[in-house]
Design an enzyme around this catalytic site. Structure first.
Site, short mmCIF file in Angstrom:
data_model
loop_
_atom_site.label_atom_id
_atom_site.label_comp_id
_atom_site.label_asym_id
_atom_site.label_seq_id
_atom_site.Cartn_x
_atom_site.Cartn_y
_atom_site.Cartn_z
N CYS A 1 -8.14 2.46 7.28
CA CYS A 1 -7.57 3.01 6.13
C CYS A 1 -8.27 2.81 4.95
CB CYS A 1 -6.08 2.39 6.01
SG CYS A 1 -5.26 2.73 4.48
N CYS B 1 0.76 -1.17 0.20
CA CYS B 1 -0.02 0.08 0.10
C CYS B 1 0.86 1.17 0.10
CB CYS B 1 -0.93 -0.03 1.18
SG CYS B 1 -0.15 0.24 2.68
N GLU C 1 0.53 -1.53 16.37
CA GLU C 1 -0.41 -0.13 16.21
C GLU C 1 -1.38 0.31 17.38
OE1 GLU C 1 -4.18 1.36 13.52
OE2 GLU C 1 -2.66 0.06 12.48
N HIS D 1 -1.08 -5.76 19.17
CA HIS D 1 -0.59 -5.17 17.80
C HIS D 1 0.11 -4.01 18.15
CE1 HIS D 1 -0.24 -3.82 13.73
NE2 HIS D 1 -0.58 -4.89 13.26
N SER E 1 1.14 -10.25 9.98
CA SER E 1 0.43 -9.11 9.29
C SER E 1 -1.21 -8.98 9.63
CB SER E 1 0.42 -9.08 7.86
OG SER E 1 -0.40 -7.99 7.04
#
Length: 302
Positions: free
Chosen positions: A190, A12, A126, A124, A218
């Site tokens: 996103c 991306c 993030e 995670h 992922s």
């Protein structure tokens, strides 16, 4: 055999931006280069960087002095960023701008007195980073879980991990609106993630077997495989990191094969998987084409 590759498969915009930062930094490096955590969730890319001397550290405390430190795509927790600044390390921020958004909103909404509900995986990187920006109480809600009892809470704000499934995010927002006096919801998923998920759904209507390519760590890649399994029998959806994980038996009796890939999967890995599948074709030949999704591509994947 016909192999259809998702047009959204592969890096991306945010991942490509961070990978390019690492490449540019190592090309001009006059000091050691390191990343704070794996820069993206793809083992091939990490191995390539390590072969070029880029080390991975999980803690700023372990980073040697005079090191150029690149913050991973997923961001970093506030205390670690503060420590890097205190140590006067040369820091390059590789945080994806789409991840920056929930970080900023977590801080702003908590300052405004909202109890923050963060929809995502507490383990995670993030989400750890986003939660560290909150300046008040917050709850991390894993996918599929119900909102816990929050005694005394009257106003909540709901944000999401950028790679989450929008369907579940909507469910949480709907449930919150029935339980709390005031609810503020910000869609921090996103755009690229939403487009990939939409394309996988469409692709599964046209193929018999789906191969999802990308790192096992992922989150966005795992979600693609999970969505595929909602449309195809579970045994016909396979998540692989490399072509050598493919099994010829997966393709026996099937003509239409689909390939999707996570946002951190390099193009050459996708191509390698496609070539390996083509070699399984009974007649030794296979047609390859790209799937054209119904949505218009955004700046994130042009």
């Amino acid at each position: 055999m016909r192999i259809t590759i998702a047009r959204t498969a592969g890096f991306c915009w945010g991942v490509r931006r961070t990978v390019n930062k690492v490449l540019e930094t190592t090309a001009d490096a006059k000091a050691p280069v390191a990343t704070l955590g794996p820069v993206i969730h793809n083992p091939q890319v990490i191995a390539k960087f390590e072969s070029q001397g880029v080390k991975v550290y999980e803690r700023v405390e372990d980073v040697p002095d005079d090191t150029t430190l690149i913050i991973r795509t997923h961001g970093a927790v506030v205390p670690q960023q503060a420590l890097a600044k205190e140590r006067k390390l040369d820091v390059i921020d590789g945080t994806c701008p789409y991840v920056k958004f929930p970080q900023v909103m977590a801080q702003r909404l908590s300052r405004d007195g909202y109890h923050l509900i963060i929809v995502g995986d507490a383990n995670h990187a993030e989400i750890k980073g986003v939660a560290s920006y909150a300046e008040g109480p917050y709850t991390i809600l894993r996918t599929g879980a119900e909102i816990p009892a929050l005694p005394g809470v009257k106003k909540v704000a709901v944000i999401s991990q950028t790679t989450n499934d929008s369907t579940y995010f909507k469910k949480v927002v709907g449930e919150a609106s029935l339980r709390f006096r005031e609810v503020r919801a910000l869609n921090t998923i996103c755009y690229d993630t939403g487009e990939r998920q939409t394309e996988v759904r469409e692709l599964c209507e046209k193929v018999e077997v789906l191969i999802v390519v990308g790192g096992k760590m992922s989150a966005n890649t795992r979600h693609l495989a999970e969505i595929g399994a909602e449309f195809l029998p579970h045994e016909r959806v396979h998540h692989v990191e490399r072509s050598d994980e493919l099994d010829v038996s997966w393709f026996h009796g099937f003509r239409e094969i689909g390939i999707s890939a996570g946002a951190s999967t390099p193009d050459d890995v996708i191509d390698d998987v496609a070539r390996a599948i083509a070699a399984f074709a009974p007649d030794g030949a296979a047609e390859r084409r790209f799937h054209s999704p119904s949505f218009e591509p955004t700046h994130a994947n042009r």
